[in-house]
Design a protein around this motif. Structure first.
Motif, PDB file in Angstrom:
ATOM      1  N   ASN A   1      74.803  82.171  94.417  1.00  0.00           N
ATOM      2  CA  ASN A   1      75.771  81.150  94.837  1.00  0.00           C
ATOM      3  C   ASN A   1      77.131  81.736  95.181  1.00  0.00           C
ATOM      4  O   ASN A   1      78.156  81.057  95.066  1.00  0.00           O
ATOM      5  CB  ASN A   1      75.910  80.071  93.755  1.00  0.00           C
TER       6      ASN A   1
ATOM      7  N   SER B   1      74.328  73.258 112.575  1.00  0.00           N
ATOM      8  CA  SER B   1      74.517  74.255 111.516  1.00  0.00           C
ATOM      9  C   SER B   1      73.986  75.619 111.955  1.00  0.00           C
ATOM     10  O   SER B   1      74.623  76.650 111.693  1.00  0.00           O
ATOM     11  CB  SER B   1      73.847  73.791 110.224  1.00  0.00           C
ATOM     12  N   TYR B   2      72.844  75.638 112.634  1.00  0.00           N
ATOM     13  CA  TYR B   2      72.296  76.931 113.075  1.00  0.00           C
ATOM     14  C   TYR B   2      73.069  77.481 114.267  1.00  0.00           C
ATOM     15  O   TYR B   2      73.240  78.703 114.405  1.00  0.00           O
ATOM     16  CB  TYR B   2      70.799  76.792 113.377  1.00  0.00           C
TER      17      TYR B   2
ATOM     18  N   TRP C   1      70.319  81.884 101.392  1.00  0.00           N
ATOM     19  CA  TRP C   1      70.877  80.567 101.083  1.00  0.00           C
ATOM     20  C   TRP C   1      71.349  80.436  99.634  1.00  0.00           C
ATOM     21  O   TRP C   1      72.218  79.602  99.365  1.00  0.00           O
ATOM     22  CB  TRP C   1      69.845  79.486 101.379  1.00  0.00           C
ATOM     23  N   THR C   2      70.798  81.248  98.744  1.00  0.00           N
ATOM     24  CA  THR C   2      71.141  81.096  97.323  1.00  0.00           C
ATOM     25  C   THR C   2      71.775  82.333  96.710  1.00  0.00           C
ATOM     26  O   THR C   2      72.416  82.240  95.667  1.00  0.00           O
ATOM     27  CB  THR C   2      69.884  80.752  96.505  1.00  0.00           C
TER      28      THR C   2
ATOM     29  N   VAL D   1      77.033  83.001 100.230  1.00  0.00           N
ATOM     30  CA  VAL D   1      75.722  82.549 100.683  1.00  0.00           C
ATOM     31  C   VAL D   1      75.861  81.532 101.806  1.00  0.00           C
ATOM     32  O   VAL D   1      76.903  80.877 101.953  1.00  0.00           O
ATOM     33  CB  VAL D   1      74.918  81.941  99.516  1.00  0.00           C
ATOM     34  N   GLY D   2      74.804  81.391 102.600  1.00  0.00           N
ATOM     35  CA  GLY D   2      74.751  80.348 103.607  1.00  0.00           C
ATOM     36  C   GLY D   2      75.694  80.574 104.770  1.00  0.00           C
ATOM     37  O   GLY D   2      76.169  81.687 105.029  1.00  0.00           O
TER      38      GLY D   2
ATOM     39  N   GLN E   1      65.586  76.839 114.986  1.00  0.00           N
ATOM     40  CA  GLN E   1      65.845  77.763 113.881  1.00  0.00           C
ATOM     41  C   GLN E   1      65.334  79.161 114.221  1.00  0.00           C
ATOM     42  O   GLN E   1      66.022  80.156 113.988  1.00  0.00           O
ATOM     43  CB  GLN E   1      65.186  77.237 112.603  1.00  0.00           C
TER      44      GLN E   1
ATOM     45  N   ASP F   1      67.906  86.088  98.897  1.00  0.00           N
ATOM     46  CA  ASP F   1      67.778  84.818  99.593  1.00  0.00           C
ATOM     47  C   ASP F   1      69.137  84.502 100.230  1.00  0.00           C
ATOM     48  O   ASP F   1      70.153  84.393  99.528  1.00  0.00           O
ATOM     49  CB  ASP F   1      67.373  83.717  98.609  1.00  0.00           C
TER      50      ASP F   1
ATOM     51  N   LYS G   1      66.052  74.068 106.354  1.00  0.00           N
ATOM     52  CA  LYS G   1      66.154  75.453 105.903  1.00  0.00           C
ATOM     53  C   LYS G   1      65.071  76.325 106.515  1.00  0.00           C
ATOM     54  O   LYS G   1      63.877  76.060 106.392  1.00  0.00           O
ATOM     55  CB  LYS G   1      66.050  75.530 104.374  1.00  0.00           C
TER      56      LYS G   1
END
Length: 794
Positions: free
Chosen positions: A768, A573-574, A652-653, A771-772, A539, A650, A671
């Motif tokens: 949301n 994923s990374y 991710w969110t 994101v991500g 990560q 953030d 995460k």
């Protein structure tokens, strides 16, 4: 979920200063401000002579010369004798400067040189030099210099030392290359500027006061601030004490000044910014190709695979062991057909028993040879990278055996050079082509990377040079040399140390750094505890300038599927995120080449005015947008992080929070706590399996509102050197917060194969939304772009 931690500002201010400084009485400070030399005689100015680019002062002992290179760069030299002895320059390559407007005033007590940004005050009574900004604020003091006669390795020379008084200064120090003490801020520390495995020495440090000192000496040197109020800079071998004062005040400008002196880093091929697969070591052609094929079968993104050492019969002679590598040209062709690039290990050591060894020995191309057999046999020679003919010979070996069959990149191992069973560098007790090796003890990695860079550039302009070296010295960035952090242990202690090590290396002016993800020695992929470490390290590595796994594993497996299906999912994923961010990363690479930028950035680089950032060495910015917070404790589910003054999203969110504040960020194993600064514009490309699998179209353009922002999107042919001739294109993005308007400017430039038309999927990030890792399924606007300026509003 992110928990906000309330902490009164006075708490962290008090904690910071109590950690660094013991209470000092006002009386002591007043007395210290008037202290002069006690053990050394004063060295007053006797006379001065103004020159076209500066001033030379005759002192009672020796001479002092100040050269105005620019309005922000001053060169200072002190010689115990006059005239100044001429010497060849190998590190600093800029020897001519445009005329700079400056003035000199001579008064009874001082001589003052002034530019538009600096004042330099030379005291007549003792020859001390004080650097000030244009407002008169003191930045750095050269209080005393000394040159002590000595004999080093048989040469009559001098030991050089500079003393700087720091009473009353609360500045912090950074840089000096990469070291493994786990230290970020070197205030109150001492650092040996000498080369070792895992320690890379660069004689440049930066101060939170907004300046840098480039100590222009290649012998073993020392930065000593063990006593907080005194800084000593010294070198083992010198004819002249020589340094450059570099003023910013922003760190990017200081680093830009260093690169103006020593050279800019060129672009790597786009593939180099993707994922590197490596281990210790692939033993056969069949094994290497099998791994590459499996990556493609599993659709795991990768661009590069590495052949580590012992692919040869004998070290130094680049002939593949045909029993294990029966068809090297066919192997390279297979990799290229599968869109893999090959990096191969090559060492500076030559073992006896080959025609190559005999030829080099006859021509005097060895600095020294081993005396007793151990891991290496007796009489193994270290080649003399200081000899231009030996450098040509070294590259010719690589060219004929490897480059001509298509090898893409070079892993130059043990470039310190390695000594193994003794502390003293081999060069310190030997002669080189240039003379006394002690004089050039830190410079071997610069010279050997020069051999390869200059050799490949002379052979072809179609393939960009990529060198991964275990060591470096000032100037190595101009040789397309990246480094890794050496043979570190596979544990949490050493993982944690890599963060400040990489940040200090990056702030030392050399932008490309990576680690052995998972550590070099030694991990067990079947062990659950080690899998956790590997995931956390990966990560972190995703947001390094280069993403690379390597190491010794008990199972002899180090591929992303080696760590079990649960880990593989997270690692993939990374890896996918890295590839989606390639438009952002490749554009940063252009900023690094063209603007003196640094991709991996200690917080002090962007938030220098915030005293809290001075000693934060476990968080960093990855480019202008991302605040990265590696998780370095086993079993952690949260990670405490400091958010400097800005609005932060953030990743991710999509939720946001205002800094400055400390938060406890959610950090389950899948995460990495990741925040994005308001005003950021992040171009993200489509998911892909290698860097050039498809065009960067459509581009998902994520806009993080809350502040004005800019980003320049860069593209070129992805390899070759036509970009140096202007074959590239840029598109400027600007977000105007007050008008809530995104401007996509007219495209500038062109290159063969450029997309004439493309799509931008504009996403205004929110909770949301946008994101991500996965592309937003409902972008706010889709813009068809053909090179003309357009504006977008939410």
């Amino acid at each position: 979920m992110t928990k906000i931690v309330q902490e009164p500002p006075q708490c962290w201010r008090m904690r910071r200063f109590s950690c660094l400084f013991a209470p000092v009485s006002l009386l002591l400070l007043c007395v210290a401000g008037t202290v002069h030399a006690q053990w050394n005689p004063l060295n007053p100015v006797v006379s001065l002579e103004r020159e076209s680019g500066g001033v030379q002062l005759t002192l009672q002992y020796g001479a002092l010369r100040l050269e105005v290179c620019s309005d922000s760069i001053i060169r200072v030299r002190y010689s115990p004798t006059t005239p100044f002895r001429a010497r060849p320059e190998f590190v600093v390559i800029k020897d001519r400067w445009p005329a700079t407007k400056w003035e000199m005033q001579s008064a009874e007590d001082a001589i003052v040189l002034s530019t538009s940004l600096l004042k330099v005050v030379i005291a007549r009574k003792d020859g001390s030099v004080t650097f000030q900004d244009s407002s008169g604020k003191s930045l750095f003091e050269q209080n005393e210099v000394s040159m002590t006669p000595t004999v080093v390795n048989g040469e009559q020379t001098y030991h050089a030392e500079l003393y700087s008084k720091l009473w009353g200064s609360y500045e912090s120090f950074y840089g000096l290359g990469q070291h493994q003490a786990g230290v970020w801020n070197y205030r109150g520390e001492a650092v040996d500027i000498s080369q070792d495995n895992t320690n890379i020495s660069i004689p440049l440090f930066l101060s939170s006061n907004g300046y840098g000192i480039f100590w222009n000496n290649a012998s073993r040197s020392r930065f000593n601030n063990r006593f907080l109020n005194a800084l000593y800079l010294s070198s083992e071998v010198a004819d002249v004490l020589d340094y450059y004062f570099l003023y910013g005040p922003e760190f990017d400008k200081v680093i830009g000044g260093y690169r103006e002196l020593t050279g800019r880093p060129p672009m790597f091929g786009k593939w180099a910014y993707g994922f590197w697969q490596c281990k210790n070591k692939y033993n056969t052609e069949e094994e290497l190709l099998g791994v590459a094929h499996k990556y493609r079968q599993l659709h795991i993104p990768a661009d590069n695979i590495v052949q580590d050492w012992f692919w040869w019969y004998t070290m130094g002679e680049p002939v593949f062991d045909k029993a294990r590598y029966p068809d090297p040209p066919g192997m390279v062709e297979d990799l290229h057909k599968n869109k893999f690039h090959l990096m191969i290990s090559f060492w500076p050591y030559f073992r006896p028993g080959t025609k190559t060894y005999e030829a080099m020995d006859e021509r005097g191309f060895f600095i020294d040879k081993t005396k007793v057999g151990a891991f290496h046999p007796a009489q193994m020679g270290l080649y003399d990278a200081f000899n231009p003919e030996a450098r040509k010979y070294y590259w010719n070996l690589m060219d004929q055996a490897l480059f001509k069959i298509g090898v893409d990149a070079w892993w130059l191992d043990t470039t310190e050079p390695e000594t193994e069973d003794r502390e003293t560098n081999i060069l310190v007790t030997n002669k080189t082509y240039l003379g006394n090796g002690a004089r050039y003890a830190n410079m071997f990695p610069l010279m050997t990377t020069s051999a390869v860079y200059q050799g490949q550039r002379s052979a072809s302009d179609q393939k960009r040079v990529f060198i991964l070296s275990r060591s470096a010295f000032a100037g190595a960035q101009r040789n397309a040399a990246a480094v890794w952090s050496g043979d570190v242990n596979s544990d949490w202690v050493f993982f944690k140390k890599q963060i400040p090590a990489g940040l200090n290396y990056s702030i030392s002016g050399l932008p490309y750094w990576t680690t052995d993800i998972g550590g070099f020695v030694s991990g067990n992929p079947d062990d659950a505890a080690y899998r956790e470490l590997f995931i956390r390290w990966f990560q972190f590595g995703t947001f390094n300038p280069l993403l690379r796994v390597h190491g010794t594993r008990s199972t002899n497996q180090n591929e992303l599927w080696s760590y079990g299906s649960d880990a593989q999912k997270i690692l993939l994923s990374y890896d996918t995120l890295r590839y989606r961010l390639l438009p952002y990363i490749y554009s940063m690479a252009w900023m690094t080449t063209s603007q003196g930028y640094t991709p991996m950035r200690g917080l002090v680089m962007d938030f220098r005015a915030d005293p809290r950032t001075a000693s934060i060495g476990d968080q960093f910015m990855f480019g202008p947008a991302f605040l990265v917070n590696p998780v370095t404790e086993p079993g952690a589910n949260t990670r405490r992080a400091y958010l400097p003054k800005a609005k932060w999203y953030d990743f991710w969110t999509g939720t946001s929070v205002e800094g400055p504040r400390t938060v406890d960020a959610a950090a389950p194993i899948e995460k990495l706590p990741l925040f994005v600064r308001a005003g950021s514009i992040i171009p993200m490309g489509p998911a892909k399996e290698w860097s050039t699998e498809k065009p960067e179209d459509p581009i998902e353009l994520r806009i993080y509102r809350g502040a004005n922002g800019d980003f320049t999107f860069y593209e070129d042919e992805n390899d070759g050197y036509n970009y140096e001739k202007g074959a590239y294109a840029t598109i400027q993005f600007h977000w105007e917060e007050g008008k809530q308007t995104l401007t996509i400017a007219e495209r500038k430039g062109e290159f063969p194969g450029m997309l004439a038309d493309r799509s931008f999927e504009v996403v205004f990030v929110g909770a949301n939304h946008g994101v991500g890792i996965v592309a937003e399924g409902k972008p706010d606007k889709v813009i068809r772009y053909s090179g003309k300026q357009t504006t977008v509003t939410p």
